[in-house]
Motif scaffolding. Structure first.
Motif, PDB file in Angstrom:
ATOM      1  N   LEU A 146       2.538 -13.947  -4.475  1.00 41.83           N
ATOM      2  CA  LEU A 146       1.408 -14.184  -3.581  1.00 41.83           C
ATOM      3  C   LEU A 146       1.776 -13.932  -2.121  1.00 41.83           C
ATOM      4  CD1 LEU A 146      -0.170 -17.443  -5.098  1.00 41.83           C
ATOM      5  CD2 LEU A 146      -1.220 -15.180  -5.011  1.00 41.83           C
ATOM      6  N   GLN A 147       3.018 -14.219  -1.778  1.00 41.03           N
ATOM      7  CA  GLN A 147       3.464 -14.065  -0.390  1.00 41.03           C
ATOM      8  C   GLN A 147       3.941 -12.656  -0.078  1.00 41.03           C
ATOM      9  OE1 GLN A 147       6.417 -17.110   0.223  1.00 41.03           O
ATOM     10  NE2 GLN A 147       4.996 -18.791  -0.181  1.00 41.03           N
ATOM     11  N   ASP A 148       4.150 -11.854  -1.105  1.00 42.64           N
ATOM     12  CA  ASP A 148       4.668 -10.508  -0.884  1.00 42.64           C
ATOM     13  C   ASP A 148       3.549  -9.571  -0.438  1.00 42.64           C
ATOM     14  OD1 ASP A 148       5.790  -7.829  -1.301  1.00 42.64           O
ATOM     15  OD2 ASP A 148       7.388  -8.893  -2.376  1.00 42.64           O
ATOM     16  N   PRO A 149       3.694  -8.904   0.711  1.00 42.03           N
ATOM     17  CA  PRO A 149       2.631  -8.039   1.237  1.00 42.03           C
ATOM     18  C   PRO A 149       2.383  -6.766   0.413  1.00 42.03           C
ATOM     19  CG  PRO A 149       4.613  -7.836   2.568  1.00 42.03           C
ATOM     20  CD  PRO A 149       4.859  -8.948   1.613  1.00 42.03           C
ATOM     21  N   VAL A 150       3.299  -6.442  -0.489  1.00 39.52           N
ATOM     22  CA  VAL A 150       3.144  -5.217  -1.282  1.00 39.52           C
ATOM     23  C   VAL A 150       1.963  -5.360  -2.264  1.00 39.52           C
ATOM     24  CG1 VAL A 150       4.236  -3.800  -3.082  1.00 39.52           C
ATOM     25  CG2 VAL A 150       5.576  -4.589  -1.115  1.00 39.52           C
ATOM     26  N   PHE A 151       1.738  -6.553  -2.767  1.00 39.31           N
ATOM     27  CA  PHE A 151       0.746  -6.747  -3.820  1.00 39.31           C
ATOM     28  C   PHE A 151      -0.594  -7.201  -3.236  1.00 39.31           C
ATOM     29  CE2 PHE A 151       4.974  -7.912  -5.549  1.00 39.31           C
ATOM     30  CZ  PHE A 151       5.143  -6.773  -6.334  1.00 39.31           C
ATOM     31  N   GLU A 152      -1.646  -6.525  -3.648  1.00 34.98           N
ATOM     32  CA  GLU A 152      -2.982  -6.804  -3.122  1.00 34.98           C
ATOM     33  C   GLU A 152      -3.776  -7.752  -4.019  1.00 34.98           C
ATOM     34  OE1 GLU A 152      -5.102  -3.258  -2.260  1.00 34.98           O
ATOM     35  OE2 GLU A 152      -3.698  -2.611  -0.708  1.00 34.98           O
ATOM     36  N   GLU A 153      -3.525  -7.708  -5.316  1.00 33.04           N
ATOM     37  CA  GLU A 153      -4.279  -8.574  -6.233  1.00 33.04           C
ATOM     38  C   GLU A 153      -3.395  -9.004  -7.386  1.00 33.04           C
ATOM     39  OE1 GLU A 153      -8.298  -8.449  -9.068  1.00 33.04           O
ATOM     40  OE2 GLU A 153      -7.853  -6.799  -7.702  1.00 33.04           O
ATOM     41  N   ILE A 187      -1.053  -6.973 -11.867  1.00 35.46           N
ATOM     42  CA  ILE A 187      -0.715  -6.770 -10.456  1.00 35.46           C
ATOM     43  C   ILE A 187      -1.310  -5.458  -9.962  1.00 35.46           C
ATOM     44  CG2 ILE A 187       1.179  -6.431  -8.822  1.00 35.46           C
ATOM     45  CD1 ILE A 187       2.933  -8.113 -10.620  1.00 35.46           C
ATOM     46  N   THR A 188      -1.908  -5.498  -8.780  1.00 40.56           N
ATOM     47  CA  THR A 188      -2.484  -4.305  -8.156  1.00 40.56           C
ATOM     48  C   THR A 188      -1.808  -4.057  -6.818  1.00 40.56           C
ATOM     49  OG1 THR A 188      -4.628  -4.772  -9.182  1.00 40.56           O
ATOM     50  CG2 THR A 188      -4.615  -3.202  -7.354  1.00 40.56           C
ATOM     51  N   PHE A 189      -1.414  -2.812  -6.573  1.00 40.39           N
ATOM     52  CA  PHE A 189      -0.797  -2.449  -5.296  1.00 40.39           C
ATOM     53  C   PHE A 189      -1.123  -0.987  -4.984  1.00 40.39           C
ATOM     54  CE2 PHE A 189       2.215  -1.880  -8.727  1.00 40.39           C
ATOM     55  CZ  PHE A 189       2.720  -0.600  -8.514  1.00 40.39           C
ATOM     56  N   LYS A 190      -0.916  -0.590  -3.738  1.00 44.11           N
ATOM     57  CA  LYS A 190      -1.210   0.775  -3.308  1.00 44.11           C
ATOM     58  C   LYS A 190      -0.206   1.752  -3.924  1.00 44.11           C
ATOM     59  CE  LYS A 190      -3.384  -0.393   1.097  1.00 44.11           C
ATOM     60  NZ  LYS A 190      -3.307  -0.266   2.574  1.00 44.11           N
ATOM     61  N   ARG A 191      -0.674   2.955  -4.175  1.00 45.66           N
ATOM     62  CA  ARG A 191       0.190   3.978  -4.780  1.00 45.66           C
ATOM     63  C   ARG A 191       1.368   4.320  -3.873  1.00 45.66           C
ATOM     64  NH1 ARG A 191      -2.769   8.813  -7.888  1.00 45.66           N
ATOM     65  NH2 ARG A 191      -0.569   9.083  -8.415  1.00 45.66           N
ATOM     66  N   SER A 192       1.178   4.132  -2.584  1.00 43.25           N
ATOM     67  CA  SER A 192       2.242   4.474  -1.638  1.00 43.25           C
ATOM     68  C   SER A 192       3.367   3.432  -1.631  1.00 43.25           C
ATOM     69  CB  SER A 192       1.669   4.609  -0.224  1.00 43.25           C
ATOM     70  OG  SER A 192       1.005   3.402   0.163  1.00 43.25           O
ATOM     71  N   ASP A 193       3.129   2.259  -2.204  1.00 36.28           N
ATOM     72  CA  ASP A 193       4.138   1.199  -2.231  1.00 36.28           C
ATOM     73  C   ASP A 193       4.926   1.229  -3.541  1.00 36.28           C
ATOM     74  OD1 ASP A 193       3.317   0.233   0.252  1.00 36.28           O
ATOM     75  OD2 ASP A 193       1.784  -1.054  -0.642  1.00 36.28           O
ATOM     76  N   SER A 194       6.155   0.747  -3.468  1.00 36.47           N
ATOM     77  CA  SER A 194       7.015   0.717  -4.657  1.00 36.47           C
ATOM     78  C   SER A 194       6.837  -0.617  -5.382  1.00 36.47           C
ATOM     79  CB  SER A 194       8.478   0.926  -4.250  1.00 36.47           C
ATOM     80  OG  SER A 194       8.860  -0.041  -3.277  1.00 36.47           O
ATOM     81  N   GLY A 195       5.629  -0.853  -5.885  1.00 34.72           N
ATOM     82  CA  GLY A 195       5.312  -2.128  -6.532  1.00 34.72           C
ATOM     83  C   GLY A 195       6.078  -2.366  -7.808  1.00 34.72           C
ATOM     84  N   HIS A 196       6.289  -1.319  -8.585  1.00 35.82           N
ATOM     85  CA  HIS A 196       6.992  -1.477  -9.862  1.00 35.82           C
ATOM     86  C   HIS A 196       8.427  -1.955  -9.642  1.00 35.82           C
ATOM     87  CE1 HIS A 196       9.181  -0.278 -13.493  1.00 35.82           C
ATOM     88  NE2 HIS A 196       8.025  -0.385 -14.136  1.00 35.82           N
ATOM     89  N   VAL A 197       9.103  -1.320  -8.690  1.00 31.49           N
ATOM     90  CA  VAL A 197      10.486  -1.703  -8.388  1.00 31.49           C
ATOM     91  C   VAL A 197      10.540  -3.122  -7.851  1.00 31.49           C
ATOM     92  CG1 VAL A 197      12.492  -1.202  -6.937  1.00 31.49           C
ATOM     93  CG2 VAL A 197      11.169   0.677  -7.940  1.00 31.49           C
ATOM     94  N   ARG A 198       9.564  -3.464  -6.993  1.00 32.10           N
ATOM     95  CA  ARG A 198       9.525  -4.803  -6.409  1.00 32.10           C
ATOM     96  C   ARG A 198       9.292  -5.862  -7.491  1.00 32.10           C
ATOM     97  NH1 ARG A 198      11.800  -8.163  -3.382  1.00 32.10           N
ATOM     98  NH2 ARG A 198      10.465  -9.679  -2.328  1.00 32.10           N
ATOM     99  N   CYS A 199       8.454  -5.561  -8.463  1.00 30.29           N
ATOM    100  CA  CYS A 199       8.211  -6.488  -9.578  1.00 30.29           C
ATOM    101  C   CYS A 199       9.503  -6.777 -10.330  1.00 30.29           C
ATOM    102  CB  CYS A 199       7.185  -5.893 -10.543  1.00 30.29           C
ATOM    103  SG  CYS A 199       5.478  -5.999 -10.002  1.00 30.29           S
ATOM    104  N   LYS A 200      10.221  -5.716 -10.659  1.00 28.28           N
ATOM    105  CA  LYS A 200      11.465  -5.880 -11.404  1.00 28.28           C
ATOM    106  C   LYS A 200      12.474  -6.711 -10.616  1.00 28.28           C
ATOM    107  CE  LYS A 200      12.212  -4.100 -14.872  1.00 28.28           C
ATOM    108  NZ  LYS A 200      11.966  -4.567 -16.269  1.00 28.28           N
ATOM    109  N   GLU A 201      12.515  -6.516  -9.319  1.00 35.86           N
ATOM    110  CA  GLU A 201      13.432  -7.294  -8.479  1.00 35.86           C
ATOM    111  C   GLU A 201      13.081  -8.781  -8.519  1.00 35.86           C
ATOM    112  OE1 GLU A 201      13.066  -5.564  -4.637  1.00 35.86           O
ATOM    113  OE2 GLU A 201      14.382  -3.853  -5.088  1.00 35.86           O
ATOM    114  N   LEU A 202      11.784  -9.084  -8.400  1.00 31.47           N
ATOM    115  CA  LEU A 202      11.356 -10.487  -8.415  1.00 31.47           C
ATOM    116  C   LEU A 202      11.540 -11.118  -9.785  1.00 31.47           C
ATOM    117  CD1 LEU A 202       8.144 -10.258  -6.190  1.00 31.47           C
ATOM    118  CD2 LEU A 202      10.310 -11.379  -5.611  1.00 31.47           C
ATOM    119  N   PHE A 203      11.289 -10.362 -10.834  1.00 38.23           N
ATOM    120  CA  PHE A 203      11.516 -10.882 -12.187  1.00 38.23           C
ATOM    121  C   PHE A 203      12.982 -11.271 -12.358  1.00 38.23           C
ATOM    122  CE2 PHE A 203       7.866  -8.032 -13.867  1.00 38.23           C
ATOM    123  CZ  PHE A 203       6.934  -8.985 -13.458  1.00 38.23           C
TER     124      PHE A 203
END
Length: 209
Positions: A199-206, A143-159
């Motif tokens: 795929l639908q989450d705007p936080v993740f770019e790739e 998963i790739t996301f911007k440093r300014s976004d809380s991608g790690h936390v969002r991943c854990k929530e979705l998991f």
């Protein structure tokens, strides 16, 4: 004696062809011609071992077949990132050679039983393996996301939401982005639903699954 040699070589080719056809059908590296060549070669090496070694040392060449096949088996095993493929094909090559050595030594019934068992494992147990994977798949997710976004936390929530267990393998940072690589496992339905949500989450770019 000459007829016996022909019969043994044909039997070795027959069992090798049956097993090779299954590998060919599934598009594996060692297909029909490869397994036939291995089978006939191992059978003939067994002849030569008995003839050259004589009564006192009949395993002179045959004992080295297993060692020599190790190099061939290594050639069909591929590793990419955290995935390894080709292990079943390598094991099949090894087993086909064992069957052919049995034919070459004149143990027809034992060779036939071993060949039928190999075919059963490759065909019938594939259904069981698919069922197990349906219940609990193992995947690598990048998963790739911007440093300014809380991608790690969002991943854990979705998991947690989709009941998928996860383990963070690697984490890479550059100027603008963070790349996380997860080892995940869960039911096929859960992982498919998770991937759709990612795929639908705007936080993740790739995403790479």
């Amino acid at each position: 004696m000459e007829l016996e040699i022909v019969i043994r070589l044909l039997l070795a080719a027959f069992w090798g062809a049956l097993i090779g056809a299954e590998r060919e059908y599934r598009g594996k590296a060692a297909g029909l011609r490869t397994t036939i060549m291995i089978s006939v070669g191992a059978c003939f090496f067994t002849f030569m071992s008995q003839w050259i070694g004589g009564a006192g040392n009949p395993d002179r060449i045959a004992s080295n077949i297993v060692t020599g096949l190790g190099f061939l088996c290594a050639g069909v095993i591929f590793r990419s990132d955290n995935n390894v493929s080709g292990i079943t094909t390598a094991a099949t090559i090894w087993s086909v050679a064992a069957v052919s050595m049995g034919v070459g030594a004149g143990y027809y019934f034992a060779a036939a039983c071993a060949a039928i068992m190999i075919l059963s494992i490759l065909t019938l147990l594939t259904f069981l393996q698919d069922k197990i994977d349906f219940i609990n798949e193992h995947k690598t997710l990048r998963i790739t996301f911007k440093r300014s976004d809380s991608g790690h936390v969002r991943c854990k929530e979705l998991f947690s939401t989709y009941n998928v267990k996860s383990k963070l393998i690697t984490q890479h940072r550059n100027l603008d982005h963070i790349v996380l690589e997860w080892q995940i496992h869960g039911s096929k339905k859960s992982i498919d639903s998770l991937y759709a949500a990612l795929l639908q989450d705007p936080v993740f770019e790739e995403l790479v699954l």
